[in-house]
Write an enzyme that holds these catalytic residues in place. Sequence first.
Site, PDB file in Angstrom:
ATOM      1  N   TYR B 108      10.467 -40.247   1.257  1.00 12.84           N
ATOM      2  CA  TYR B 108      11.452 -39.713   0.613  1.00 12.84           C
ATOM      3  C   TYR B 108      11.921 -38.274   1.003  1.00 12.84           C
ATOM      4  O   TYR B 108      10.848 -37.551   1.180  1.00 12.84           O
ATOM      5  CB  TYR B 108      11.135 -39.757  -1.113  1.00 12.84           C
ATOM      6  CG  TYR B 108      11.263 -41.070  -1.579  1.00 12.84           C
ATOM      7  CD1 TYR B 108      12.303 -41.610  -2.293  1.00 12.84           C
ATOM      8  CD2 TYR B 108      10.095 -41.751  -1.738  1.00 12.84           C
ATOM      9  CE1 TYR B 108      12.433 -42.979  -3.079  1.00 12.84           C
ATOM     10  CE2 TYR B 108      10.268 -43.084  -2.470  1.00 12.84           C
ATOM     11  CZ  TYR B 108      11.083 -43.674  -2.881  1.00 12.84           C
ATOM     12  OH  TYR B 108      11.212 -44.712  -3.694  1.00 12.84           O
ATOM     13  N   ARG B 157       3.860 -49.752  -2.261  1.00 15.16           N
ATOM     14  CA  ARG B 157       5.176 -50.226  -3.013  1.00 15.16           C
ATOM     15  C   ARG B 157       5.740 -51.265  -1.824  1.00 15.16           C
ATOM     16  O   ARG B 157       6.140 -50.684  -0.717  1.00 15.16           O
ATOM     17  CB  ARG B 157       6.072 -49.047  -3.151  1.00 15.16           C
ATOM     18  CG  ARG B 157       5.558 -48.093  -4.145  1.00 15.16           C
ATOM     19  CD  ARG B 157       5.175 -48.719  -5.480  1.00 15.16           C
ATOM     20  NE  ARG B 157       5.893 -49.786  -6.004  1.00 15.16           N
ATOM     21  CZ  ARG B 157       7.115 -49.696  -6.689  1.00 15.16           C
ATOM     22  NH1 ARG B 157       7.834 -48.650  -6.674  1.00 15.16           N
ATOM     23  NH2 ARG B 157       7.642 -50.919  -6.992  1.00 15.16           N
ATOM     24  N   HIS B 160      12.176 -51.116  -1.774  1.00 16.75           N
ATOM     25  CA  HIS B 160      12.845 -51.126  -2.971  1.00 16.75           C
ATOM     26  C   HIS B 160      13.701 -50.125  -3.244  1.00 16.75           C
ATOM     27  O   HIS B 160      13.761 -49.045  -2.300  1.00 16.75           O
ATOM     28  CB  HIS B 160      12.039 -51.182  -4.181  1.00 16.75           C
ATOM     29  CG  HIS B 160      11.269 -49.736  -4.485  1.00 16.75           C
ATOM     30  ND1 HIS B 160      10.045 -49.546  -3.923  1.00 16.75           N
ATOM     31  CD2 HIS B 160      11.497 -48.441  -4.884  1.00 16.75           C
ATOM     32  CE1 HIS B 160       9.624 -48.275  -3.819  1.00 16.75           C
ATOM     33  NE2 HIS B 160      10.490 -47.743  -4.827  1.00 16.75           N
TER      34      HIS B 160
END
Lengths: 201, 242
Positions: B108, B157, B160
């Site tokens: 990110y 994760r 997504h």
Amino acid sequence: MVQPLTRLRETPSQTAGPYVHIGLMPTYAGNPGSVEKEVGTSPITEAAKGERIEITGTVSDGTGWVLRDAMIESWQADAEGLYAGQEGADPGVPGFCRFGAHAETGLWTLSTIKPGTVKLPDGRVQAPHIALWIVARGINIGLMTRIYFEDEEEANAADPVLMRIEQRPRVETLLAKKTGDGAYRFDIRLQGEGETVFLDL
Amino acid sequence: MTDAGRLIPRDRTAHPDPYDPGYKTSVLRSPNQALLSMESTPTEEWGPTFGHDQLGPLDNNLILNWTKGEAPAVGERILVHGHVLDELGKPVPHTLVEVWQANAGGRYRHHKDTYFAPLDPNFGGCGRTITDENGYYQFMTIKPGAYPWPNRGNDWRPAHIHYSIFGHSFGQRLISQMYFEGDPLMRYCPIFHTVKDRGQLDSLVAPLDMTMSRPLDYLTYKFDIVLRGRRQTMFENKPEGL
């Protein structure tokens, strides 16, 4: 047999996660310029009518630790108790704001006007309040609550939401404390002692 | 909005429980007390509105918007599209849909993300669009990568995309995540599995949509979103109601 009910179910919520701000408050996240016009930078314009107030507070977890990674959204009526979009509402009050806590202090600040009382269709009146919606890492579905004002005693005593709180000491958790001229304090406790009342409306 | 109308009470069984020890951060961030339930009020029945004047021309193109169109992001090019509907199946037109995501390597653009997969200089990871009169939306992006996170010893994760949707009232406010068909990491993800109902879990997974994929250009995933609905108002506002 019966006819089938053709209803859809609401999409399930998922946590906003630790990086919610890059999507919804890019400047706050350190990515200014991600979008040209961010939404919810202020609930009012300079032209807004009403008493200017500043509310400061924190969001803390079940150990009392203050969160730095929550995103809060606020939604409120204008000084006459009308929401943006309602006929006659003050065009200077979009009413919606997004904010987060300071990275070091964990304090957030909401600079706005004090909303008016809001009429319900059945004639009852809601005391002045600001709706809040809190999301963060660890919060699986956004938490809804409200800021009321301790100096609105009469209106608070007749407010339909506050009246529904059975354990009267818990009403206190929804009252912003006056700390000065136009200044209020409102701390949100997600869990444990002094836990804020959260709503399902 | 001319006729606000009462919101259909939220079916909490459609959602995750706030307390889910598999997702460790929820342990201290979930209220112990029950929520105070009541019929919606004008506060929840009205909400902010956002117009196209708020959007830039590349806001719904995450491949190009970080560089203002100068250079494309690296990764699998995809179109994501679908409809925003309410529980009664009615389209939700002219509503703001915001998305954010990691880059193709699972990193990110955020100072707290210290994963050693590199940033893509041509990718920001933030986009938004407004549904049309039929509740339809679409955006271009690159498929995000999986990434590790500190939860249990070896949690990752699944790929997504985070979604934030407004609807027409503050009481419809929803944030969720879209997953991709066939991703084996979904089986292991404690955040995905905070949703316990199998049908509801499936509703978070976007199928590959070859019909809408463009040859030699991009693949497409379809993701529909359902928000709370409003009741009809024929018998509303009578004094005998609570």
